[in-house]
Design a protein around this motif. Sequence first.
Motif, mmCIF file in Angstrom:
data_model
loop_
_atom_site.group_PDB
_atom_site.id
_atom_site.type_symbol
_atom_site.label_atom_id
_atom_site.label_comp_id
_atom_site.label_asym_id
_atom_site.label_seq_id
_atom_site.Cartn_x
_atom_site.Cartn_y
_atom_site.Cartn_z
ATOM 1 N N PHE A 74 -41.122 25.982 35.901
ATOM 2 C CA PHE A 74 -41.156 27.404 36.199
ATOM 3 C C PHE A 74 -42.226 28.182 35.426
ATOM 4 N N LEU A 75 -42.739 27.645 34.335
ATOM 5 C CA LEU A 75 -43.720 28.377 33.549
ATOM 6 C C LEU A 75 -45.138 27.835 33.694
ATOM 7 N N SER A 76 -45.301 26.706 34.348
ATOM 8 C CA SER A 76 -46.648 26.158 34.518
ATOM 9 C C SER A 76 -47.168 26.516 35.912
ATOM 10 N N ASP A 83 -36.653 21.202 29.040
ATOM 11 C CA ASP A 83 -38.119 21.183 28.950
ATOM 12 C C ASP A 83 -38.749 20.972 30.319
ATOM 13 N N THR A 89 -47.738 24.648 38.173
ATOM 14 C CA THR A 89 -47.260 23.671 39.151
ATOM 15 C C THR A 89 -46.495 24.360 40.270
ATOM 16 N N LYS A 113 -38.562 24.275 32.111
ATOM 17 C CA LYS A 113 -39.580 25.190 31.586
ATOM 18 C C LYS A 113 -40.954 24.841 32.140
ATOM 19 N N LYS A 114 -41.250 23.533 32.177
ATOM 20 C CA LYS A 114 -42.550 23.095 32.690
ATOM 21 C C LYS A 114 -42.703 23.476 34.164
#
Length: 155
Positions: free
Chosen positions: A10-12, A4, A14, A7-8
């Motif tokens: 690479f997909l956000s 998780d 940020t 995912k946060k």
Amino acid sequence: MTLDDLKKIFLSPTLFRLETILSPRLVPVLYGTGLAALLLWSVGHLFASFGRNFGDGLWGLLEIAVFGALFLIVLRVVCEVLLVFFKANEATTRAVSLSRVPASLIDEVRDAIHDIAEDDGHYEDGETSTDVTTTTPAPRRTARRSPPPASKPDI
């Protein structure tokens, strides 16, 4: 670091903003990747050296022990240096943010109240500390007046 978290990262957004420092979270990933690379190199080198002949295989075992240990030490030192660098950066950032000049007197008073509240944060409203002793004020002393000087009789 869990799936998780990855995912946060690479997909956000940020990853595309530079407001947060992302690298300290990636150091364990770097360490794990380095360990996996060392393991793959060791197994590949073992089979390659024994594939040539038995003497090269024994020499390959020595190479794996020496170079593997050296790589492991270098990898550990590099990751620790990175973590220390990021901790120092975090401490410096915190010190700079604490030394900022308040915009007004109201901000100074608010910060002072928050500091006092943090110091006494373990007391609830209306509670008092048991280690604080109350004293009664000392009785007031009245000043003694000296008697007026005796007057000389008129002769």
